[in-house]
Design an enzyme around this catalytic site. Structure first.
Site, short mmCIF file in Angstrom:
data_model
loop_
_atom_site.label_atom_id
_atom_site.label_comp_id
_atom_site.label_asym_id
_atom_site.label_seq_id
_atom_site.Cartn_x
_atom_site.Cartn_y
_atom_site.Cartn_z
N CYS A 36 14.62 5.63 -17.58
CA CYS A 36 15.96 5.66 -18.18
C CYS A 36 16.59 7.04 -17.99
O CYS A 36 16.87 7.46 -16.89
CB CYS A 36 15.88 5.22 -19.64
N HIS A 37 16.81 7.79 -19.08
CA HIS A 37 17.36 9.14 -19.02
C HIS A 37 16.28 10.20 -18.85
O HIS A 37 16.59 11.38 -18.70
CB HIS A 37 18.19 9.44 -20.27
N GLY A 38 15.01 9.81 -18.88
CA GLY A 38 13.89 10.75 -18.74
C GLY A 38 13.97 11.64 -17.50
O GLY A 38 13.61 12.82 -17.57
#
Length: 187
Positions: A113-115
């Site tokens: 995801c936003h990792g």
């Protein structure tokens, strides 16, 4: 194909307040079921606050404070998403140094995801083919990555996925990469 066993392997999951609940809990459960020892590492001790999209979720206990965590003690790193979590971590010099150690060592890294935002700051995306939440596409491209819209992408030990719906494929590939070990060319 049977899920590889990770007995004797230690995995760091780096997160802070604002992590996406499923993107931390499901990889921890899958890695633990495969036999790995998993430590949730955070800049502060105690607990960190999860979110389920925009709503506050459950807290998760921190196993090791970042200031006491040593990358050399871990075989792999997992970076959950959520918008707040990686945005805060990428401003934390200790967190970026911790991640950069995994990048330099060629140890497997999973980011969902936003990792992957934190991987930009840690110098871990240039020349890599990867995916993420769609809003990171331009950031990743600007940092030198080749961004693709796929459920899961593996590039020399770096496993990336887009969203919670991709977690089954993400967890499977992270476990496979950890079972394979270091990727010398990833450094």
């Amino acid at each position: 194909m049977a899920t590889p066993r990770l007995d004797g392997r230690k995995v760091a999951v780096l997160a802070t307040d604002g992590f996406e609940q499923s993107e931390l809990e499901q990889p921890v459960a899958a890695l633990t079921a495969a036999g790995a020892t998993v430590h949730v590492i955070a800049p502060k001790g105690g607990e960190i606050q999860g979110f389920e999209h925009h709503d506050k979720g459950r807290t998760v206990a921190v196993d090791v404070e970042l200031s006491k965590a040593k990358p050399a003690e871990y075989d792999a790193l997992v970076l959950p998403g959520g918008v707040i979590n990686p945005d805060a971590l990428r401003l934390d010099k200790k967190a970026i140094a911790f991640i950069a150690d995994f990048v330099a060592s060629g140890k497997p890294i999973g980011a969902i995801c936003h990792g992957p935002w934190t991987l930009i700051n840690a110098g871990g995306v240039e020349g890599k083919t990867m995916t993420s939440w769609p809003s990171l596409e331009t950031d990743l491209k600007n940092a030198g990555a080749k961004w693709v819209d796929k459920e899961v992408v593996v590039d020399q030990g770096l496993v990336t996925s887009r969203k919670p719906g991709d977690l089954p494929a993400f967890c499977k590939k992270v476990i496979e990469e950890i079972a394979e070990g270091r990727h010398a060319q990833a450094a």
